[in-house]
Write an enzyme that holds these catalytic residues in place. Structure first.
Site, PDB file in Angstrom:
ATOM      1  N   ASP A 153      -3.229  -2.564   4.726  1.00 49.36           N
ATOM      2  CA  ASP A 153      -1.784  -2.545   4.482  1.00 49.36           C
ATOM      3  C   ASP A 153      -1.043  -3.559   5.367  1.00 49.36           C
ATOM      4  O   ASP A 153      -0.807  -4.686   4.933  1.00 49.36           O
ATOM      5  CB  ASP A 153      -1.226  -1.135   4.672  1.00 49.36           C
ATOM      6  CG  ASP A 153       0.071  -0.890   3.925  1.00 49.36           C
ATOM      7  OD1 ASP A 153       0.488  -1.781   3.167  1.00 49.36           O
ATOM      8  OD2 ASP A 153       0.673   0.189   4.089  1.00 49.36           O
ATOM      9  N   ASP A 154      -0.667  -3.174   6.580  1.00 52.41           N
ATOM     10  CA  ASP A 154       0.079  -4.059   7.500  1.00 52.41           C
ATOM     11  C   ASP A 154      -0.608  -3.975   8.862  1.00 52.41           C
ATOM     12  O   ASP A 154      -0.082  -3.360   9.803  1.00 52.41           O
ATOM     13  CB  ASP A 154       1.535  -3.587   7.593  1.00 52.41           C
ATOM     14  CG  ASP A 154       2.217  -3.603   6.238  1.00 52.41           C
ATOM     15  OD1 ASP A 154       2.496  -4.704   5.727  1.00 52.41           O
ATOM     16  OD2 ASP A 154       2.432  -2.513   5.667  1.00 52.41           O
ATOM     17  N   HIS A 209       2.802  -0.134  -5.732  1.00 57.67           N
ATOM     18  CA  HIS A 209       2.790   0.944  -4.755  1.00 57.67           C
ATOM     19  C   HIS A 209       3.361   2.210  -5.407  1.00 57.67           C
ATOM     20  O   HIS A 209       4.384   2.142  -6.105  1.00 57.67           O
ATOM     21  CB  HIS A 209       3.678   0.601  -3.559  1.00 57.67           C
ATOM     22  CG  HIS A 209       3.081  -0.378  -2.593  1.00 57.67           C
ATOM     23  ND1 HIS A 209       2.593  -1.596  -2.964  1.00 57.67           N
ATOM     24  CD2 HIS A 209       2.901  -0.295  -1.245  1.00 57.67           C
ATOM     25  CE1 HIS A 209       2.147  -2.223  -1.888  1.00 57.67           C
ATOM     26  NE2 HIS A 209       2.317  -1.459  -0.821  1.00 57.67           N
ATOM     27  N   HIS A 212      -5.474  -4.391  -0.508  1.00 56.69           N
ATOM     28  CA  HIS A 212      -4.115  -3.975  -0.151  1.00 56.69           C
ATOM     29  C   HIS A 212      -3.812  -4.424   1.275  1.00 56.69           C
ATOM     30  O   HIS A 212      -4.077  -3.706   2.244  1.00 56.69           O
ATOM     31  CB  HIS A 212      -3.999  -2.448  -0.281  1.00 56.69           C
ATOM     32  CG  HIS A 212      -2.604  -1.918  -0.072  1.00 56.69           C
ATOM     33  ND1 HIS A 212      -2.207  -0.681  -0.524  1.00 56.69           N
ATOM     34  CD2 HIS A 212      -1.516  -2.445   0.549  1.00 56.69           C
ATOM     35  CE1 HIS A 212      -0.945  -0.470  -0.200  1.00 56.69           C
ATOM     36  NE2 HIS A 212      -0.498  -1.541   0.470  1.00 56.69           N
ATOM     37  N   GLU A 242       2.906   6.983  -1.964  1.00 58.47           N
ATOM     38  CA  GLU A 242       2.747   6.808  -0.511  1.00 58.47           C
ATOM     39  C   GLU A 242       3.624   7.872   0.151  1.00 58.47           C
ATOM     40  O   GLU A 242       3.115   8.775   0.799  1.00 58.47           O
ATOM     41  CB  GLU A 242       3.167   5.392  -0.109  1.00 58.47           C
ATOM     42  CG  GLU A 242       3.113   5.126   1.391  1.00 58.47           C
ATOM     43  CD  GLU A 242       3.587   3.715   1.778  1.00 58.47           C
ATOM     44  OE1 GLU A 242       4.252   3.050   0.952  1.00 58.47           O
ATOM     45  OE2 GLU A 242       3.303   3.282   2.910  1.00 58.47           O
ATOM     46  N   HIS A 276      -0.553  -6.831   3.121  1.00 59.50           N
ATOM     47  CA  HIS A 276       0.653  -7.665   2.994  1.00 59.50           C
ATOM     48  C   HIS A 276       0.526  -8.788   4.017  1.00 59.50           C
ATOM     49  O   HIS A 276       0.407  -8.501   5.225  1.00 59.50           O
ATOM     50  CB  HIS A 276       1.907  -6.843   3.282  1.00 59.50           C
ATOM     51  CG  HIS A 276       2.064  -5.662   2.368  1.00 59.50           C
ATOM     52  ND1 HIS A 276       2.887  -5.674   1.266  1.00 59.50           N
ATOM     53  CD2 HIS A 276       1.487  -4.433   2.400  1.00 59.50           C
ATOM     54  CE1 HIS A 276       2.806  -4.488   0.650  1.00 59.50           C
ATOM     55  NE2 HIS A 276       1.967  -3.734   1.312  1.00 59.50           N
TER      56      HIS A 276
HETATM   57  N1  ADE Z   1       5.675  -3.425   2.324  1.00 66.49           N
HETATM   58  C1  ADE Z   1       4.837  -3.669   3.346  1.00 66.49           C
HETATM   59  N2  ADE Z   1       4.139  -2.571   3.649  1.00 66.49           N
HETATM   60  C2  ADE Z   1       4.537  -1.602   2.786  1.00 66.49           C
HETATM   61  C3  ADE Z   1       4.177  -0.250   2.594  1.00 66.49           C
HETATM   62  N3  ADE Z   1       3.257   0.369   3.343  1.00 66.49           N
HETATM   63  N4  ADE Z   1       4.808   0.435   1.610  1.00 66.49           N
HETATM   64  C4  ADE Z   1       5.740  -0.160   0.862  1.00 66.49           C
HETATM   65  N5  ADE Z   1       6.106  -1.420   1.007  1.00 66.49           N
HETATM   66  C5  ADE Z   1       5.509  -2.147   1.960  1.00 66.49           C
HETATM   67 ZN    ZN Z   2       1.443  -1.720   1.112  1.00 70.24          ZN
END
Ligand code: ADE
Ligand code: ZN
Length: 350
Positions: free
Chosen positions: A287-288, A206, A26, A209, A28
């Site tokens: 994630d990011d 997703h 996971h 969350e 992006h």
């Molecule tokens: N796109 C990038 N990061 C995300 C996240 N944490 N939740 C949903 N969409 C995303």
């Molecule tokens: Zn994500």
């Protein structure tokens, strides 16, 4: 969740985490855009960012919620213009992943974030595939690319994107669903997910969350997914947790993301321990990472410290990631053998 190794004060848990052969499920690619690269690409492409310095950009990373983050994340993507930009973005991430001993990765990209700005889908996918090939040559990191649809856009736009991506679909392992969660349900995307699965792609999405456990159940009901991305709010409903455990659904949890997007007030309040204790196949991911203060290694270290995990828990998390990946059976065997070499008896294959 306190295993024996944790109670030995001299056990080098951070050393184990460093050496662990990691699988990231996971991340992006757009969320790996570090401010330094963003400014370099902005200058190269004549794009003006809404920040004057790298430090000012980082200082803006104080997010009230998921939407506040997404607004900045989509704006920063404007610097990604050419095929070469996407290659550099991907290779930059893989360099950091290699430093964290990532051995296999299944990254997301959001084609609509770019095609809606007039960038050709061929340049987006071509550049990412170039970067993944370079990374495999340079670092030995294998990969499976996931094309993710934006759920705040209509399902028809997702279907059009799948059709536009047709020439590259045999080099893509799965489809995903991301972006704003609350108010954007999964049901409208059932048809495009069914079409992707009929085309031989795997599916992930997703859920859970920001939205509650019922969204996880509905996502399982309608999208035919093998993994739920995040899913940490499934712990609020014992029946949903049981279903995840019994059906062997992998959860791709992202502790630092949950902290920075205020899904949890502190890592010690994460539900990851509850889910793992209930037999759910939880994994640790970033994630990011350019926005949330750490790549996968830091996510492991911080959640392990916050929840008092021991060596057996760390090995379980890493094993879950290998088993939950879309890598070939041969590659999974290789990775499990590497893990056994590092974690010894703490690692157990399925
Ligand atoms: N796109 C990038 N990061 C995300 C996240 N944490 N939740 C949903 N969409 C995303
Ligand atoms: Zn994500």
């Amino acid at each position: 969740m306190l295993s024996d190794a944790h109670t030995k004060p001299d056990f080098d848990l951070d050393g184990l985490i460093d050496r662990l052969p990691k699988v990231e499920l996971h991340v992006h690619l757009e969320g790996t855009l570090e401010p330094e690269l963003a400014f370099r690409l902005a200058a190269r492409n004549g794009v003006v960012l809404p920040f004057t310095t790298v430090d000012e950009m980082r200082a803006r990373y104080d997010f009230a919620d998921l939407q506040a983050f997404l607004d900045i994340y989509y704006a920063a993507c404007s610097v990604l213009v050419t095929r070469e930009d996407f290659r550099e973005l991907t290779l930059d991430y893989l360099r950091r992943a290699d430093a964290d001993h990532v051995r296999h990765v299944e990254p997301f990209f959001d084609p609509q974030t770019h095609t809606d700005r007039g960038i050709s889908i061929g340049d987006v996918i071509g550049g990412i595939l170039d970067g993944l090939a370079d990374g495999e040559r340079e670092f030995g990191i294998t990969s499976g690319l996931i094309l993710s649809f934006l759920r705040h856009l209509p399902a028809e736009a997702a279907s059009a994107t799948l059709a536009d991506a047709e020439p590259w679909l045999d080099r893509i392992v799965a489809v995903g669903l991301d972006s704003s969660e609350v108010g954007y349900p999964p049901e409208p995307f059932a048809a495009v997910f069914a079409a992707a699965r009929a085309r031989g792609l795997r599916a992930v999405a997703h859920a859970g969350e920001e939205a509650d456990a019922s969204l996880v159940a509905r996502t399982l009901d309608c999208l035919g997914v093998s993994r739920i991305d995040h899913g940490v709010r499934a712990a609020d409903d014992p029946a949903v947790m049981r279903r995840l455990a019994e059906d062997g659904v992998t959860l791709t949890a992202c502790p630092l993301s949950n902290l920075r997007l205020r899904v949890v007030p502190a890592l010690a309040r994460s539900t990851i321990g509850t889910l793992l204790g209930a037999g759910v196949a939880v994994t640790i991911n970033s994630d990011d990472p350019a926005y949330f203060g750490g790549y996968i290694g830091e996510n492991y270290r911080r959640i392990v410290a916050a929840l008092g995990f021991g060596a057996a828990d760390v090995a379980r998390l890493a094993t879950n990631a290998i088993n939950g990946s879309f890598a070939s059976a041969d590659r999974k065997r290789e990775l499990l053998a590497e893990l056994a070499g590092v974690a010894g008896g703490a690692a157990g294959a399925e």
